[in-house]
Write an enzyme that holds these catalytic residues in place. Structure first.
Site, PDB file in Angstrom:
ATOM      1  N   CYS A  92       2.484  43.940  28.497  1.00  0.00           N
ATOM      2  CA  CYS A  92       4.069  44.113  27.952  1.00  0.00           C
ATOM      3  C   CYS A  92       4.326  43.193  26.645  1.00  0.00           C
ATOM      4  O   CYS A  92       3.893  43.534  25.554  1.00  0.00           O
ATOM      5  CB  CYS A  92       4.986  43.799  29.099  1.00  0.00           C
ATOM      6  SG  CYS A  92       6.551  44.741  28.771  1.00  0.00           S
ATOM      7  N   GLU A 121       3.065  48.237  34.195  1.00  0.00           N
ATOM      8  CA  GLU A 121       3.164  46.771  34.666  1.00  0.00           C
ATOM      9  C   GLU A 121       4.038  46.691  36.058  1.00  0.00           C
ATOM     10  O   GLU A 121       5.115  47.313  36.059  1.00  0.00           O
ATOM     11  CB  GLU A 121       3.858  46.004  33.625  1.00  0.00           C
ATOM     12  CG  GLU A 121       4.066  44.356  33.952  1.00  0.00           C
ATOM     13  CD  GLU A 121       5.187  43.755  32.779  1.00  0.00           C
ATOM     14  OE1 GLU A 121       4.996  42.685  32.974  1.00  0.00           O
ATOM     15  OE2 GLU A 121       5.719  44.552  32.125  1.00  0.00           O
ATOM     16  N   LYS A 150      -0.488  37.106  31.892  1.00  0.00           N
ATOM     17  CA  LYS A 150       0.528  37.239  30.856  1.00  0.00           C
ATOM     18  C   LYS A 150       0.613  35.940  30.027  1.00  0.00           C
ATOM     19  O   LYS A 150       0.885  34.950  30.568  1.00  0.00           O
ATOM     20  CB  LYS A 150       1.682  38.041  31.389  1.00  0.00           C
ATOM     21  CG  LYS A 150       2.659  38.675  30.358  1.00  0.00           C
ATOM     22  CD  LYS A 150       3.628  39.208  30.836  1.00  0.00           C
ATOM     23  CE  LYS A 150       4.640  39.792  29.811  1.00  0.00           C
ATOM     24  NZ  LYS A 150       5.604  40.757  30.654  1.00  0.00           N
TER      25      LYS A 150
END
Length: 290
Positions: A152, A41, A114
């Site tokens: 993540c 990331e 995200k």
């Protein structure tokens, strides 16, 4: 068979050096036989989200004009590898923690933003990023199956993996930046590893996570990222895992058709009771929350 590589390296406070390092490692992974290569990331720089600093918004790039995406799109085509690429996205007046996936011929397969945005000491992402508005995305490649991608903090939500699997993902990819927990004051690397393996086992889909490693200091704040990148098979067993403090290319091959057959024989998707799951959409199911 599809061969997948996960890359782990230490990001530096230098965009050019990080891009070169990532490029060199992707090339090395290709030499090792990789069809798909996952980078960590926001690998282009230090994890700037440790602190709140308006100057760091200058790092954001528009998708259509991003030099990072242009570079890795060209690399994907040159090497004939699939590359999911994490980047800090600017879209008009909005900012996202995003990823674009390039197929082996360089085709842009789409954008994921995200979904779950953390906040807390050293993880000040809500200062920088809006919650993603793309929904969970599965990218259909020409030769390497259907790639489910999340970023993540997304990996800690069991709903993420299940929704990606329901959308047809043959494997789950989690580019990550995780390390020391100044509030919890404990090493969460084992917990994190278990979370990735759990996503794989419960959905009967391989899971791949790429994390950075090493100490990073920004504006007086220091984090130590714990590496431990891994590839887990569809049963949640770890096929390969990096140490906490090493540059590493992990690699494993999967027969996606055979794994699809295994999912069918387990009956997990057949026996789901969607009529009982309405409560998952609520925040509280205790007596007080009814």
């Amino acid at each position: 068979m599809t061969t997948i590589a996960a890359i782990q390296f230490q990001s530096l406070h230098d965009y050019e050096k990080n891009v070169k390092k990532a490029t060199d490692l992707v090339k090395e992974a290709k030499k090792m036989g990789a069809d798909v290569v996952l980078l960590q990331e926001l690998f282009q720089r230090d994890y700037f989200c440790q602190v709140e600093d308006y100057d760091f918004f200058a790092y954001a790039e528009e998708r259509r004009t991003s030099p990072t995406l242009a570079h890795f799109r060209k690399l994907a085509k040159e090497l004939s590898v699939v590359l999911p690429v994490s980047f800090f996205e600017r879209a008009g007046n909005c900012y996202y923690n995003s990823l674009v996936c390039f197929d082996k011929d360089g085709e842009d397969l789409g954008l994921y933003r995200k979904s779950h945005i953390p906040t807390g000491q050293c993880y000040e992402e809500k200062f920088y990023f809006r919650p993603g508005d793309t929904g969970f995305k599965v990218f259909k490649t020409k030769e390497c199956g259907n790639l489910g991608v999340a970023i993540c903090w997304d990996q800690w939500y069991l709903e993420t993996g299940r929704l990606l699997a329901l959308k047809g993902a043959d494997c789950l990819f989690f580019p990550t930046a995780i390390g020391s927990e100044p509030v919890l004051k404990r090493d969460t690397s084992r917990h994190w590893t278990n979370a990735i393996c759990g996503q794989a086992a419960l959905n009967i889909v391989p899971a791949i996570a790429s994390n950075r490693f090493g100490s990073e200091t920004i504006n007086g704040s220091t984090m130590i990222f714990f590496g431990s990148s891994l590839i887990a098979n569809e049963e949640g067993n770890i096929l390969s895992q990096a140490k906490k403090d090493e540059e590493k290319i992990l690699i494993a091959s999967f027969d996606f058709e055979a794994i699809r057959e295994k999912r069918r024989t387990w009956g997990i998707y057949r026996d789901r009771r969607t009529d009982l799951y309405d409560g998952i959409l609520k925040g509280d199911l205790t007596e007080e929350g009814k």
